[in-house]
Scaffold this motif. Structure first.
Motif, PDB file in Angstrom:
ATOM      1  N   PHE A 116       4.408  34.608   0.041  1.00 40.48           N
ATOM      2  CA  PHE A 116       5.362  33.988   0.962  1.00 40.48           C
ATOM      3  C   PHE A 116       6.642  34.796   1.021  1.00 40.48           C
ATOM      4  O   PHE A 116       7.042  35.421   0.040  1.00 40.48           O
TER       5      PHE A 116
ATOM      6  N   THR B 225       7.688  31.874   5.446  1.00 44.22           N
ATOM      7  CA  THR B 225       6.534  32.403   6.187  1.00 44.22           C
ATOM      8  C   THR B 225       5.500  32.869   5.172  1.00 44.22           C
ATOM      9  O   THR B 225       5.850  33.413   4.123  1.00 44.22           O
ATOM     10  N   GLN B 226       4.237  32.644   5.519  1.00 45.69           N
ATOM     11  CA  GLN B 226       3.164  33.034   4.608  1.00 45.69           C
ATOM     12  C   GLN B 226       2.576  34.354   5.075  1.00 45.69           C
ATOM     13  O   GLN B 226       2.194  34.497   6.236  1.00 45.69           O
ATOM     14  N   ASP B 227       2.517  35.309   4.170  1.00 43.99           N
ATOM     15  CA  ASP B 227       1.933  36.621   4.485  1.00 43.99           C
ATOM     16  C   ASP B 227       0.442  36.644   4.235  1.00 43.99           C
ATOM     17  O   ASP B 227      -0.304  37.328   4.919  1.00 43.99           O
TER      18      ASP B 227
ATOM     19  N   LYS C  25      13.812  29.553   5.913  1.00 45.00           N
ATOM     20  CA  LYS C  25      12.510  29.746   6.560  1.00 45.00           C
ATOM     21  C   LYS C  25      11.491  30.196   5.523  1.00 45.00           C
ATOM     22  O   LYS C  25      11.803  31.006   4.656  1.00 45.00           O
TER      23      LYS C  25
END
Length: 459
Positions: A325, A303-305, A301
């Motif tokens: 990320f 996810t972009q912070d 996975k």
């Protein structure tokens, strides 16, 4: 180390990537890039991936892992080394530079590093644009980073698309399981992609930007428009553009272009990512049910912070774009290939001894070497001294090999050090000893490098 266990999913871990893309417009670097790298943020970063365009340096067609570094690479290394980040590799083609840093703890699990490049050209200016990429295995997952500088100007959106597809078609790696960019589990595509905001007039653009109403411009962003009809782009994800268009600024200001050209602001500088779709897995992979069941249970996975630009930097007419990320994945590899052990007490007064043991078969070579590194070192080539591995034959699995380092090669002054095993075939440091101290030598006193200490009083 910031790679933390996520929940209790049995070995699923999250790694933090900090990515930057910046068209530096042939400028020299600013004095300080700490805020660009967000060095004070928590949790700490595991990997830094920095892609620059229009780096001004002596004309080189293509160099992998540079010996003669440019000023940007020097500044990045000088900033990141004291924080414990080591340059893993760097690639340059003309003005394009891609440079990768990692925490030392991850280096033994960054393997099979390869890089390649593609030149694209417009009107015979061959080689001033294109793409450079680095691929590697990260704890057993295949990652690829592609830094592009695509064709400029408003009316070349389709040309940019053609260039991107040409780059994807022509880049090849000498890897049986990932011969091309899109074969990798995770691909990051970033750079000065040069897509513009179509149709809107300057007044509407500027008032939307000044009022922070970026969403009014999204549907005319050429990349977003192309995404609706280009299947390959639909496989890539991008965070929302909630930051100012990063081009074109007057240098050393936060004011858009006031020159005669009055270029329209645009989100030219972008970071996208793609996780390999299930459907593209080959028949071979499908047959190996164990691996696909594993992937179902532990899917990768991303996810972009954060996705933003840093307008405080003014050396270029572009502002740098930052993406952070979290890569969640299960480590498929957890054992280093080699174990290194320091024997006895080290000082330059006597020859030093260490041992290494091959723990797992790999393509070792008699050109492999073991470097002595002072803590805070910048890259594999930043060693104090080194020793070749046993030169008459490649060591057998499990065999303990003893190596001697000549005392005349050792540092005279005390300091904290680590040994690193460099694999010539993998082009990276694949193992480290525990950190250890080298003691101050008697010769250091004799040669006047330190003051002699008598009865606790310095003479």
């Amino acid at each position: 180390m910031s790679a933390q266990n996520v929940g209790s999913t049995g070995g699923h871990q999250a790694f933090r990537f900090h990515m930057v893309t910046w068209n530096v417009g042939t400028a020299e670097p600013p004095a300080d890039v700490r805020s660009l790298l967000q060095l004070d943020s928590q949790p700490t970063t595991d990997l830094y991936v920095i892609g620059l365009q229009e780096v001004n340096a002596t004309p080189v067609r293509y160099i992998s892992d540079l010996i003669a570094e440019d000023t940007w690479s020097h500044l990045l290394m000088d900033t990141l080394a004291p924080e414990g980040y080591i340059k893993v590799t760097s690639v340059r083609m003309q003005g394009l530079l891609l440079i990768l840093f990692a925490k030392q703890v991850h280096l033994p699990f960054i393997r099979d590093i390869q890089s390649t490049y593609t030149r694209t050209g417009l009107f015979g200016y061959w080689g001033n644009k294109g793409g450079i990429s680095v691929r590697f295995s990260f704890y057993g997952e295949m990652l690829c980073f592609l830094n592009c500088h695509l064709a400029a100007h408003m009316n070349y959106a389709l040309q940019r698309m053609d260039e991107f597809e040409y780059i994807l078609d022509t880049q090849e790696f000498d890897m049986f399981n990932t011969p091309q960019v899109l074969d990798h589990k995770v691909v990051f595509w970033f750079g000065d992609l040069n897509f513009r905001i179509a149709d809107h007039g300057m007044h509407f653009l500027r008032s939307s930007i000044n009022n922070g109403r970026f969403n009014l411009l999204w549907d005319r962003d050429q990349l977003s428009m192309l995404k609706k009809k280009e299947p390959i782009l639909q496989e890539f994800e991008e965070g929302p553009l909630r930051f100012k268009p990063t081009y074109k600024f007057d240098r050393f200001s936060e004011t858009y272009d006031t020159s005669g050209k009055k270029r329209k602001p645009a989100w030219t500088d972008r970071i996208l990512w793609r996780i390999k779709p299930k459907a593209t897995e080959t028949e071979d992979e499908k047959r190996s049910t164990a691996s696909s069941a594993d992937d179902d249970e532990f899917p990768v996975k991303v996810t972009q912070d954060m996705y933003t630009c840093d307008v405080s930097y003014g050396v270029s007419d572009h502002k740098p774009v930052i993406g952070t990320f979290n890569l969640e994945m299960r480590k498929k590899v957890e054992t280093p290939l080699v174990a290194l052990t320091v024997e006895g007490i080290w000082s330059a007064d006597e020859d030093a001894i260490f041992t290494y043991t091959i723990l797992e078969n790999f393509e070792s070579s008699t050109f492999d070497w073991i470097g002595l590194y002072k803590i805070g070192f910048k890259s594999a080539s930043d060693y104090s001294t080194f020793a070749w591995v046993k030169d008459d034959e490649v060591a057998a699995n499990g065999e303990v090999v003893t190596v001697q380092m000549n005392k005349n090669e050792l540092p005279l002054l005390a300091g904290d050090y680590v040994l690193g095993y460099f694999s010539t075939n993998m082009q990276t440091l694949i193992a480290f000893s525990p950190n250890f101290q080298i003691l101050e030598s008697k010769r250091a006193v004799m040669e006047g490098l330190v003051q002699e200490n008598i009865n606790g009083l310095e003479k």
